[in-house]
Design a protein around this motif. Structure first.
Motif, PDB file in Angstrom:
ATOM      1  N   LEU A  89       7.049  -2.945 -10.105  1.00  0.00           N
ATOM      2  CA  LEU A  89       6.054  -1.917  -9.920  1.00  0.00           C
ATOM      3  C   LEU A  89       5.489  -1.948 -11.391  1.00  0.00           C
ATOM      4  CD1 LEU A  89       7.877   0.832  -8.179  1.00  0.00           C
ATOM      5  CD2 LEU A  89       6.561  -1.071  -7.181  1.00  0.00           C
ATOM      6  N   SER A 125       0.644   1.599 -10.529  1.00  0.00           N
ATOM      7  CA  SER A 125      -0.703   0.904 -10.280  1.00  0.00           C
ATOM      8  C   SER A 125      -0.723  -0.412 -10.114  1.00  0.00           C
ATOM      9  CB  SER A 125      -1.357   1.042 -11.950  1.00  0.00           C
ATOM     10  OG  SER A 125      -0.651   0.482 -12.771  1.00  0.00           O
ATOM     11  N   GLY A 126       0.405  -1.032  -9.802  1.00  0.00           N
ATOM     12  CA  GLY A 126       0.443  -2.315  -9.335  1.00  0.00           C
ATOM     13  C   GLY A 126       1.833  -2.849  -8.726  1.00  0.00           C
ATOM     14  N   VAL A 127       1.637  -3.627  -7.739  1.00  0.00           N
ATOM     15  CA  VAL A 127       3.042  -3.864  -7.030  1.00  0.00           C
ATOM     16  C   VAL A 127       3.132  -5.365  -6.823  1.00  0.00           C
ATOM     17  CG1 VAL A 127       4.350  -3.910  -4.822  1.00  0.00           C
ATOM     18  CG2 VAL A 127       2.784  -1.927  -5.666  1.00  0.00           C
ATOM     19  N   GLU A 145      -0.749  -6.461  -5.516  1.00  0.00           N
ATOM     20  CA  GLU A 145      -2.051  -5.895  -5.892  1.00  0.00           C
ATOM     21  C   GLU A 145      -1.716  -5.273  -7.321  1.00  0.00           C
ATOM     22  OE1 GLU A 145      -5.171  -2.276  -4.729  1.00  0.00           O
ATOM     23  OE2 GLU A 145      -4.239  -3.464  -2.916  1.00  0.00           O
ATOM     24  N   GLN A 179       0.709  -1.239  -0.043  1.00  0.00           N
ATOM     25  CA  GLN A 179      -0.002   0.001  -0.049  1.00  0.00           C
ATOM     26  C   GLN A 179       0.594   1.254   0.028  1.00  0.00           C
ATOM     27  OE1 GLN A 179      -3.571   0.370  -0.754  1.00  0.00           O
ATOM     28  NE2 GLN A 179      -3.364  -2.132  -0.569  1.00  0.00           N
ATOM     29  N   CYS A 199       3.632   0.189 -13.837  1.00  0.00           N
ATOM     30  CA  CYS A 199       3.582   1.786 -13.850  1.00  0.00           C
ATOM     31  C   CYS A 199       2.997   2.392 -15.186  1.00  0.00           C
ATOM     32  CB  CYS A 199       4.856   2.357 -13.755  1.00  0.00           C
ATOM     33  SG  CYS A 199       6.012   1.799 -12.429  1.00  0.00           S
ATOM     34  N   ARG A 251      -8.204   0.095  -2.066  1.00  0.00           N
ATOM     35  CA  ARG A 251      -7.828  -0.604  -2.737  1.00  0.00           C
ATOM     36  C   ARG A 251      -8.798  -0.829  -3.894  1.00  0.00           C
ATOM     37  NH1 ARG A 251      -7.974  -5.749   1.179  1.00  0.00           N
ATOM     38  NH2 ARG A 251      -7.671  -7.004  -0.964  1.00  0.00           N
ATOM     39  N   LEU A 307       2.030   1.841  -3.523  1.00  0.00           N
ATOM     40  CA  LEU A 307       0.811   2.061  -4.356  1.00  0.00           C
ATOM     41  C   LEU A 307       0.435   3.640  -4.339  1.00  0.00           C
ATOM     42  CD1 LEU A 307      -1.796  -0.608  -4.050  1.00  0.00           C
ATOM     43  CD2 LEU A 307      -0.192  -0.143  -6.180  1.00  0.00           C
ATOM     44  N   LYS A 308       0.958   4.277  -3.418  1.00  0.00           N
ATOM     45  CA  LYS A 308       0.825   5.830  -3.206  1.00  0.00           C
ATOM     46  C   LYS A 308       1.562   6.519  -3.925  1.00  0.00           C
ATOM     47  CE  LYS A 308      -1.141   5.352   1.489  1.00  0.00           C
ATOM     48  NZ  LYS A 308      -1.014   5.708   3.034  1.00  0.00           N
TER      49      LYS A 308
END
Length: 629
Positions: free
Chosen positions: A98, A28-30, A43, A19, A100, A240, A22-23
């Motif tokens: 990541l 947009s995904g990790v 996510e 999380q 992106c 989420r 994601l900030k």
């Protein structure tokens, strides 16, 4: 200092690290992966299964080879697939992937990852410790993990190309075609594995609460509506957010989870503009999406909801240009509206009839399907006024992206498409009778000078029962919503200034007044046969006020220039242009803005064909210019 950081973040869970990452802007995904290829936290905005995640993690671990470059003490892999950029950061105890946006700034993501390094290392240490406890096998000597970089590269280099290819193909294939099933119950975004040091909440048992339904235009529904839905759910507090394909093509469900207990859903069905009004009539949706204006018969059908053409129900979301596209091999740069009518009606059947094309051979016509608002707009702008019909040989396509790809593959091809979908084909300028050719750009579309510029609409009942209906629309029209419009590729409605060169044939007073000035992207237009501002213009009044209150703009003189069509006597048209200009000036004065110049120029400077009703409406306008103090 590192020891202190490790202590403060020692209790981080995989979800915590995910999380925080994601900030990061553009992420947009990790995926978090241990040294041995176990996915311990993830996510992603697409429908990957846990099996896919594990496989991806293992490939990440195996691919630490010549494809990576040194970045201090951290190695990183950087590649692209589909419309995303993938950055992989390799640590001694695991990897961080990541997903992106294409324009992400690597230095920003690098800083974000490094800030989480201590927490990540502590997390991976716990994973390794747990693995040792559970394993009955004797552990390999520590020497196995202390090979020199040269030894590592020598061992990994032979498999580099194959592994990288597997990663690219596998991820892209999984993204586009979702070859395996989605996450459990389509909402289990984070799944605990047997090696995870902290359990992750399972949300598969939560019942989604549908807060909004949007039906209609594929032009809006393919990209713009889902992105607005994501940002709206974020505004409501969701931390989420993910998407799931609907039951049919061009259907998507956007999910957002608030505080781990409230699962919200926005359902989007994008089967064409006409379905928006049918959906509203059947009360199957809250908001209709349309890439054309509502028809008279649809206004009658929905009259129980109020007058759907009034400002309370009709909302201009964004601008779009219907670009005429040809194959890049075609040397033509401009076509008139009459030529377009001939090409798309079948009256012009061979490119040899248009020498500027540099081609000979039959014209291959591609067009959107019957339900499409893009088709309906094009038909009315190009074909209907001339009472022509589309050639029977035309290939009809529902999806904008497929249509563009087909034109780009066919050297004889010509089609029409929304502005964001031009590439990989080539757009050309379009001219109207009595006006110069105009190329589709964000500015010419925003001002509606481009002949095939169009408005994208949201429609709703004047007094909706769903509180989210009005809230979502206001969000979409706000600066934040318009930023999403711009990011997706449509033309936002916020005001901007541009250099604009007038032809020397322009009226002398007009040329003199605008010397050294810039034109603004807002142009005020009026309801048909009236001096009353239309629905976009009413919103644009407040947008202009906001623009003029920014920085030094408050000291810059504002100028208004009004124009009329050429129907009737010239003197009458001059008076009408002056009256419309004063109308805008008065509306701005009530909002605290005073224009330095308020000038009517009659029927001069047409931007469209006065022989058509749509052209006359475009010519009845008030331009806005701004100069230096």
């Amino acid at each position: 200092m590192a020891e202190q950081t490790s202590k403060t973040e020692g209790h981080s869970t995989p979800a915590d690290v995910v999380q925080r990452l994601l900030k990061t802007a553009g992420v947009s995904g990790v995926v978090l992966c241990s040294r041995d290829g176990e996915v311990v936290g993830h996510e992603l905005p697409h429908n990957f299964t846990h099996k896919d995640m594990t496989r991806l993690g293992k490939v990440m671990n195996q691919s630490r080879s010549g494809v990576v470059a040194s970045l201090g003490k951290v190695e990183t892999g950087d590649f692209r697939y589909a419309d995303h950029r993938v950055l992989i950061y390799y640590f001694s105890k695991g990897e961080v992937l990541l997903l992106c946006e294409p324009d992400v700034k690597p230095e920003v993501t690098r800083q974000a990852v490094l800030e989480q390094k201590d927490a990540f290392d502590t997390l991976m240490t716990g994973v390794l410790s747990q693995q040792r406890k559970e394993s009955a096998e004797p552990q390999a000597p520590e020497r196995a993990f202390s090979e020199t970089a040269v030894e590592q590269k020598q061992k990994r280099w032979p498999m580099m190309v194959a592994v990288t290819a597997i990663l690219l193909i596998g991820v892209a294939f999984g993204y586009w075609w979702n070859i395996t099933t989605s996450l459990p119950s389509a909402v289990a975004v984070e799944t605990a594995t047997q090696n995870t040091v902290a359990s992750v909440q399972d949300v598969s048992t939560l019942e989604p609460r549908t807060i909004l339904g949007l039906h209609g235009s594929n032009t809006i529904g393919a990209k713009l509506a889902p992105e607005l839905a994501k940002k709206y759910l974020r505004k409501l507090g969701a931390n989420r957010i993910w998407m799931k394909p609907g039951a049919e093509h061009d259907e998507q469900d956007i999910f957002g989870l608030i505080d781990g207990v409230d699962l919200l859903k926005i359902a989007i069905q994008a089967h064409g503009s006409s379905t928006s009004f049918k959906g509203l009539d059947a009360e199957l949706c809250d908001i209709g999406m349309a890439s054309r204006r509502i028809k008279d018969k649809e206004v009658v059908m929905l009259e129980r909801f109020g007058d759907m053409r009034q400002a309370a129900s009709e909302h201009v979301l964004a601008m779009d240009g219907i670009a005429v596209i040809v194959n890049p091999a075609n040397t033509i740069s401009e076509l008139s509206m009459a030529q377009l009518a001939g090409l798309f009606s079948g009256q012009i059947t061979d490119w040899g009839q248009i020498p500027a094309s540099g081609l000979t051979g039959p014209v291959a016509v591609f067009a959107r399907d019957e339900k499409s608002g893009t088709w309906d707009t094009f038909k009315n702008m190009i074909l209907k006024p001339r009472k022509l019909s589309l050639a029977e040989q035309a290939t009809r396509i529902e999806d904008s992206r497929i249509l563009t790809a087909q034109v780009a593959k066919n050297s004889q091809g010509i089609g029409f498409i929304g502005l964001p979908y031009i590439k990989p084909a080539k757009a050309i300028s379009v001219s109207e009778q009595g006006a110069a050719g105009v190329y589709p750009t964000p500015f010419t579309v925003a001002t509606e000078d481009y002949p095939l510029a169009r408005r994208l609409y949201l429609y709703s009942p004047a007094l909706p029962n769903n509180d989210h209906t009005r809230d979502f629309i206001e969000f979409a029209l706000s600066d934040l919503g318009q930023q999403v419009v711009n990011e997706v590729g449509f033309i936002k409605l916020t005001v901007e200034e541009h250099e604009f060169t007038l032809p020397q044939t322009a009226p002398a007073d007009y040329l003199a007044a605008t010397q050294g000035a810039k034109r603004l992207s807002v142009t005020y237009r009026f309801k048909s046969g009236s001096t009353e501002l239309d629905n976009r213009a009413l919103r644009d009044l407040d947008r202009l006020v906001d623009f003029m209150h920014q920085g030094r703009n408050r000291y810059r003189p504002l100028m208004l220039f009004g124009f009329a069509d050429n129907i009737g006597e010239n003197d009458v048209n001059q008076v009408l242009s002056e009256e419309r200009t004063r109308k805008v000036s008065t509306a701005l004065q009530s909002r605290g803005l005073n224009a330095k110049v308020v000038m009517g120029l009659g029927e001069a400077m047409p931007v469209a064909d006065n022989a058509t009703s749509a052209g006359r409406e475009k010519n009845r306008r008030v331009e806005v210019w701004i100069s230096e103090p």
